[in-house]
Design a protein around this motif. Structure first.
Motif, PDB file in Angstrom:
ATOM      1  N   THR A 127       0.998  -1.138  -0.209  1.00  0.00           N
ATOM      2  CA  THR A 127       0.066  -0.127   0.008  1.00  0.00           C
ATOM      3  C   THR A 127       1.016   1.329  -0.010  1.00  0.00           C
ATOM      4  O   THR A 127       2.128   1.142   0.227  1.00  0.00           O
ATOM      5  N   ASP A 129       1.442   3.279   2.238  1.00  0.00           N
ATOM      6  CA  ASP A 129       2.174   3.519   3.310  1.00  0.00           C
ATOM      7  C   ASP A 129       3.002   2.168   3.802  1.00  0.00           C
ATOM      8  O   ASP A 129       3.477   1.835   4.818  1.00  0.00           O
ATOM      9  N   GLN A 131       2.489  -1.147   3.664  1.00  0.00           N
ATOM     10  CA  GLN A 131       2.213  -2.254   4.195  1.00  0.00           C
ATOM     11  C   GLN A 131       1.722  -3.119   3.086  1.00  0.00           C
ATOM     12  O   GLN A 131       1.363  -2.921   2.187  1.00  0.00           O
ATOM     13  N   SER A 157      12.086   0.819   1.713  1.00  0.00           N
ATOM     14  CA  SER A 157      11.064   1.797   2.507  1.00  0.00           C
ATOM     15  C   SER A 157      11.359   2.056   3.978  1.00  0.00           C
ATOM     16  O   SER A 157      11.334   3.082   4.472  1.00  0.00           O
ATOM     17  N   ASN A 159      10.301   0.845   6.731  1.00  0.00           N
ATOM     18  CA  ASN A 159       9.583   0.339   7.809  1.00  0.00           C
ATOM     19  C   ASN A 159       9.312  -1.166   7.969  1.00  0.00           C
ATOM     20  O   ASN A 159       9.489  -1.947   7.247  1.00  0.00           O
ATOM     21  N   HIS A 296       9.753  14.692   1.629  1.00  0.00           N
ATOM     22  CA  HIS A 296       9.387  13.798   2.670  1.00  0.00           C
ATOM     23  C   HIS A 296      10.515  12.651   3.134  1.00  0.00           C
ATOM     24  O   HIS A 296      11.253  12.410   2.587  1.00  0.00           O
ATOM     25  N   TYR A 298      10.571   9.097   4.848  1.00  0.00           N
ATOM     26  CA  TYR A 298       9.684   8.172   5.535  1.00  0.00           C
ATOM     27  C   TYR A 298      10.254   7.493   6.868  1.00  0.00           C
ATOM     28  O   TYR A 298      11.394   7.397   7.049  1.00  0.00           O
TER      29      TYR A 298
END
Ligand SMILES: Cc1ncc(COP(=O)(O)O)c(C=O)c1O
Length: 362
Positions: A127, A129, A131, A157, A159, A296, A298
């Motif tokens: 997604t 974000d 996920q 990313s 995360n 941005h 992340y």
């Protein structure tokens, strides 16, 4: 869903009779060894590398098992994580017939290993974000999907992937689920896990609950041993046996094993290095955020930051001209105009920040 390893393996791998090395056939330590055609005297440099090493690296696995809270028989060690990645594809996927599922943007070797082996790839993007879209992933699985690859913390990313999503996939998919935790040492334990009494954010503590789970980790990042090429794979004893059956007999050199055995005494040093890198990660993020070309940053659970810039490709080239090398991810799914920046030493980060400030003033 029930998991049946035999139905996941390629039939000829299931029935394969592996090479039996001299060290397989006699495992004792004492004796006159005239079975492996080695040089009985010494190495040319006067050192003692003339004997073949332990093919299964048991001394290392004993030590590592207690560090990781698993059994030695649940560990496979490879020449980098790339070795188990390739072995897993070869063990399970019949070329042009079976497939693997990946979730872009993610680590490139899952696709490359599949491509090398002529194995089709099903792609279900993360997604926005970063996920897992569990519904889409489970809907995209075909009867021939053998492996789902999950990278957490995800490269590029940075995360962690939500634990519940991984558990959902483990429960509803009857093939292998590989959770690649190359950057796990940099991820902090979420409060929810801490409250549940867990001492680790790693999925290694789920191995006994999910027979289809495979966890990859590496000594290349937090442990600072990238040059040695050392990847870890944790799974059920059954799966580890398959990997042992198809690996090159002596896949880790004696020198590598000796250095690693000693390095495992330095867990505290590894933890301190991680702390230092995390302090720098936070500082780097704080200083990047005020640079006008930065759009941005992340959130990261790893030792790098994915950063969206104005005109990332131009910036990448400008940095290269100053011999500052970051990773251009601007053409990667969901990463438009993004550069991936490894957290360097304090001095290296200062040089990068200065260069970015100057370039943003032009
Ligand atoms: C997610 C991920 N997995 C695995 C690796 C490879 O690690 P190794 O050095 O153990 O082959 C990397 C390297 O960058 C990575 O980012």
């Amino acid at each position: 869903m029930t998991f049946d390893l035999a139905s996941i393996l390629r039939p000829h791998i299931l029935n394969l009779v592996p090479y039996s090395s001299a060290r397989d056939e006699y495992t004792g330590k004492e004796g006159i060894f005239l079975d492996a055609n080695e040089n009985p005297y010494q190495s040319v440099n006067g050192q003692q590398w003339n004997r073949y090493p332990d093919p299964y690296q048991w001394a290392i696995k004993e030590k590592l098992a207690s560090i990781k809270g698993v059994r030695p028989s649940q560990i496979f060690l490879g020449n980098g994580s790339d070795e188990p990645i390739d072995l897993l594809v070869r063990a399970t996927c019949t070329p042009r017939e079976d497939n693997i599922l990946i979730m872009p943007p993610t680590y490139g070797m899952y696709q490359v290993s599949a491509d090398i082996n002529d194995v089709p790839i099903v792609k279900v993007p993360l997604t926005p974000d970063f996920q897992i879209d569990t519904e889409k992933v489970l809907a995209a699985v075909t009867p021939n999907t053998k492996i789902i690859w999950i990278c957490s913390p995800n490269n590029p990313s940075g995360n962690l992937v939500k634990r519940e999503a991984i558990l959902t996939i483990l429960t509803h998919f009857s093939g292998l689920v590989v959770v690649d935790e190359a950057y796990i040492d940099f991820a902090e334990l979420p409060e929810s896990l801490e409250l549940s009494g867990s001492s680790t954010v790693s999925f290694t503590n789920e191995l006994n609950n999910y027979p289809n789970l495979i966890v990859l980790q590496t000594f290349s990042k937090a442990w600072g041993l990238a040059s040695l090429r050392l990847g870890m794979c944790f799974a059920s004893e059954e799966i580890i046996k398959v990997l042992n059956k198809i690996k090159p007999p002596y896949n880790l050199s004696g020198a590598t094993q000796a250095i690693l055995l000693e390095a495992l005494d330095f867990v505290e040093t590894k933890n301190q290095l991680v702390k230092d890198i995390l302090v720098e990660r936070q500082r780097l993020a704080q200083e990047l955020v005020v640079i006008p070309t930065v759009k941005h940053i992340y959130p990261s659970d790893a030792n790098f930051l994915l950063v969206k810039f104005e005109k990332a490709k131009q910036l990448f080239d400008d940095l290269i001209e100053q011999k500052i090398i970051v990773r251009d991810r601007s053409k990667v799914t969901l990463c438009e105009d993004c550069l991936r920046i490894t957290v360097g030493t304090s001095e290296e980060n200062n040089v990068l920040l200065e260069a970015l400030k100057k370039l943003s003033e032009q």
